[in-house]
Design a protein around this motif. Sequence first.
Motif, PDB file in Angstrom:
ATOM      1  N   HIS A 211      -6.297   4.111   6.808  1.00  0.00           N
ATOM      2  CA  HIS A 211      -5.854   4.294   5.216  1.00  0.00           C
ATOM      3  C   HIS A 211      -4.435   5.281   5.182  1.00  0.00           C
ATOM      4  O   HIS A 211      -3.759   5.064   4.329  1.00  0.00           O
ATOM      5  CB  HIS A 211      -6.508   3.173   4.696  1.00  0.00           C
ATOM      6  CG  HIS A 211      -6.182   2.857   3.585  1.00  0.00           C
ATOM      7  ND1 HIS A 211      -4.753   1.730   3.563  1.00  0.00           N
ATOM      8  CD2 HIS A 211      -6.644   3.359   1.949  1.00  0.00           C
ATOM      9  CE1 HIS A 211      -4.356   1.283   2.570  1.00  0.00           C
ATOM     10  NE2 HIS A 211      -5.478   1.733   0.965  1.00  0.00           N
TER      11      HIS A 211
ATOM     12  N   TYR B  94      -9.103  -9.855   1.860  1.00  0.00           N
ATOM     13  CA  TYR B  94     -10.778  -8.997   2.399  1.00  0.00           C
ATOM     14  C   TYR B  94     -11.768  -8.136   1.692  1.00  0.00           C
ATOM     15  O   TYR B  94     -12.610  -7.542   1.114  1.00  0.00           O
ATOM     16  CB  TYR B  94     -10.461  -7.519   3.245  1.00  0.00           C
ATOM     17  CG  TYR B  94      -9.569  -6.994   2.348  1.00  0.00           C
ATOM     18  CD1 TYR B  94      -9.916  -5.696   2.023  1.00  0.00           C
ATOM     19  CD2 TYR B  94      -7.933  -7.249   3.316  1.00  0.00           C
ATOM     20  CE1 TYR B  94      -9.332  -4.697   1.533  1.00  0.00           C
ATOM     21  CE2 TYR B  94      -7.495  -5.725   3.099  1.00  0.00           C
ATOM     22  CZ  TYR B  94      -7.444  -4.969   2.652  1.00  0.00           C
ATOM     23  OH  TYR B  94      -6.691  -3.703   1.544  1.00  0.00           O
TER      24      TYR B  94
ATOM     25  N   SER C 169      -1.570  -8.516   5.072  1.00  0.00           N
ATOM     26  CA  SER C 169      -1.025  -9.068   2.806  1.00  0.00           C
ATOM     27  C   SER C 169      -0.071 -10.260   3.245  1.00  0.00           C
ATOM     28  O   SER C 169       0.133 -10.617   4.643  1.00  0.00           O
ATOM     29  CB  SER C 169      -0.828  -8.125   2.431  1.00  0.00           C
ATOM     30  OG  SER C 169       0.397  -7.642   2.429  1.00  0.00           O
TER      31      SER C 169
ATOM     32  N   ARG D 252      -1.705  -5.453  -4.790  1.00  0.00           N
ATOM     33  CA  ARG D 252      -1.802  -6.782  -4.833  1.00  0.00           C
ATOM     34  C   ARG D 252      -3.054  -6.595  -4.160  1.00  0.00           C
ATOM     35  O   ARG D 252      -3.643  -5.670  -4.753  1.00  0.00           O
ATOM     36  CB  ARG D 252      -0.709  -7.060  -3.623  1.00  0.00           C
ATOM     37  CG  ARG D 252      -1.274  -6.950  -2.775  1.00  0.00           C
ATOM     38  CD  ARG D 252      -0.434  -7.431  -1.120  1.00  0.00           C
ATOM     39  NE  ARG D 252       0.552  -7.726  -1.568  1.00  0.00           N
ATOM     40  CZ  ARG D 252       0.771  -7.102  -0.226  1.00  0.00           C
ATOM     41  NH1 ARG D 252       1.086  -6.278  -0.066  1.00  0.00           N
ATOM     42  NH2 ARG D 252       2.465  -7.743  -0.355  1.00  0.00           N
TER      43      ARG D 252
ATOM     44  N   ALA E 178       2.675  -2.227   3.938  1.00  0.00           N
ATOM     45  CA  ALA E 178       2.930  -1.022   4.850  1.00  0.00           C
ATOM     46  C   ALA E 178       1.992  -2.184   6.427  1.00  0.00           C
ATOM     47  O   ALA E 178       1.229  -3.044   5.995  1.00  0.00           O
ATOM     48  CB  ALA E 178       1.532  -0.734   4.212  1.00  0.00           C
TER      49      ALA E 178
ATOM     50  N   HIS F 157      -6.015  -8.561  -1.439  1.00  0.00           N
ATOM     51  CA  HIS F 157      -5.819  -9.391  -0.203  1.00  0.00           C
ATOM     52  C   HIS F 157      -7.139  -9.641  -0.340  1.00  0.00           C
ATOM     53  O   HIS F 157      -8.407  -9.626  -0.724  1.00  0.00           O
ATOM     54  CB  HIS F 157      -6.525  -7.381   0.297  1.00  0.00           C
ATOM     55  CG  HIS F 157      -4.599  -6.743   0.101  1.00  0.00           C
ATOM     56  ND1 HIS F 157      -5.055  -5.881  -0.672  1.00  0.00           N
ATOM     57  CD2 HIS F 157      -4.216  -6.307   1.005  1.00  0.00           C
ATOM     58  CE1 HIS F 157      -4.411  -5.012  -0.599  1.00  0.00           C
ATOM     59  NE2 HIS F 157      -3.279  -5.154   0.073  1.00  0.00           N
TER      60      HIS F 157
ATOM     61  N   SER G 122       0.926  -1.367   0.453  1.00  0.00           N
ATOM     62  CA  SER G 122       0.225  -0.212   0.024  1.00  0.00           C
ATOM     63  C   SER G 122       1.018   1.477  -0.170  1.00  0.00           C
ATOM     64  O   SER G 122       1.679   1.370   0.456  1.00  0.00           O
ATOM     65  CB  SER G 122      -0.591   0.211   1.463  1.00  0.00           C
ATOM     66  OG  SER G 122      -1.859  -0.722   1.073  1.00  0.00           O
TER      67      SER G 122
HETATM   68  O1  LIG Z   1      -0.503  -5.144   2.662  1.00  0.00           O
HETATM   69  P1  LIG Z   1      -0.615  -4.434   2.073  1.00  0.00           P
HETATM   70  O2  LIG Z   1      -1.015  -4.284   0.430  1.00  0.00           O
HETATM   71  O3  LIG Z   1       0.533  -2.979   2.076  1.00  0.00           O
HETATM   72  O4  LIG Z   1      -1.134  -2.970   2.340  1.00  0.00           O
HETATM   73  C1  LIG Z   1      -1.435  -2.376   3.838  1.00  0.00           C
HETATM   74  O5  LIG Z   1      -2.552  -1.998   4.490  1.00  0.00           O
HETATM   75  C2  LIG Z   1      -4.184  -1.763   3.969  1.00  0.00           C
HETATM   76  C3  LIG Z   1      -4.232  -1.183   5.234  1.00  0.00           C
HETATM   77  O6  LIG Z   1      -4.069  -0.371   5.474  1.00  0.00           O
HETATM   78  C4  LIG Z   1      -4.377  -3.663   4.387  1.00  0.00           C
HETATM   79  O7  LIG Z   1      -4.452  -3.787   2.867  1.00  0.00           O
HETATM   80  C5  LIG Z   1      -2.849  -3.640   4.985  1.00  0.00           C
HETATM   81  O8  LIG Z   1      -2.549  -4.543   4.504  1.00  0.00           O
END
Ligand SMILES: O=P(O)(O)O[C@H]1O[C@H](CO)[C@@H](O)[C@H]1O
Length: 335
Positions: A303, A134, A266, A130, A162, A132, A79
């Motif tokens: 987020h 959810y 993730s 990517r 992230a 996820h 993210s």
């Molecule tokens: O893991 P990435 O894709 O970086 O994203 C992270 O950030 C999002 C939450 O802000 C969630 O999707 C979490 O997994």
Amino acid sequence: MTTVKVVISSAPSGPCSPRLPSVPCAQESFVFDEMKGTKATIEEYDWLGDLSYEDCKATADWLLAQTDMRPTVGIVCGSGLGGLADLLKDQVAFNYKDIPNFPQSTVHGHAGRLVFGTMKGKPCVCMQGRFHLYEGYPIQRITLPMRIFKLLGVQTVVITNAAGGLNQDFKVGDIMIIKDHINLPGFAGNNPLVGPNDERFGVRFPCMSDAYDRDLQQLAMEVGQELGYGDFLKEGVYCVLGGPSFETIAECRMLHMLGVDAVGMSTVHEVIVARHCGMRVFALSLITNLAVMDYDSEEKANHEEVLQTGKQRAEQMERLVSSVVNRIEPNNNYI
Ligand SMILES: O=P(O)(O)O[C@H]1O[C@H](CO)[C@@H](O)[C@H]1O
């Protein structure tokens, strides 16, 4: 499922499901598995969601036919970290919606492009966005790109994310080299390898005690020190949760007690599938926020903060990743 035929038995009326956009909806649509002779409703097939070796091969061959690039390194942007893909030179990029069998990115901060190009001269392929759990995709579908990477010839996968910091020594903006993970959804059977095992990808019971390549962790530490990142370069254990809700205070306290250093939604599923098919894995978490562990705290995970921290640390993340990629040695014997 190996060979499936979609049979529509009445007049079509718009797409049946976001995951099967090319399949029109009809009252008595079903999927027929010619190998097994079984019939499933579209919803059941959707839920099963796994694609066969031949399906994955078809996607990889489609991509290989569009570009001369033969990537040996695969990169996943977390993210707010999509800028990593922009580092690639001589780009050939595909929108996920144009790639056969690929899901679509639905989360803000995940562009939804597969980018081929070179990083410091090394042929790479990069997921700019990517998938996820959810988002509602079956777990096998969100990890599909790892199998595509393998069939494209990728040997090493570099994954970024992230994450929320649980380790009390961590600060926002720290970069954590992942040394191990806890697959919490996996405790309840939510593992991307659930279902029939195709030995062409890997063994039924893959080992995970060496999930994160130790030489690459060591290399990243050295590279980080050379770049002067020692103050904010950490290492630790990442735990995946299903999301999309952020954790409660009690959940954060529990994870902290379990020895988790960073939490996210993730990476772990991708790592399991990448290791299953014999690719080497290196992964980094950017600590974008600190997990709330105190009932007196006014802090609230969100987020926007995650994306904002991504922007602030983008340059250092990009330099660290490209310097590690630059020094990755080919490892043809690696399993
Ligand atoms: O893991 P990435 O894709 O970086 O994203 C992270 O950030 C999002 C939450 O802000 C969630 O999707 C979490 O997994």
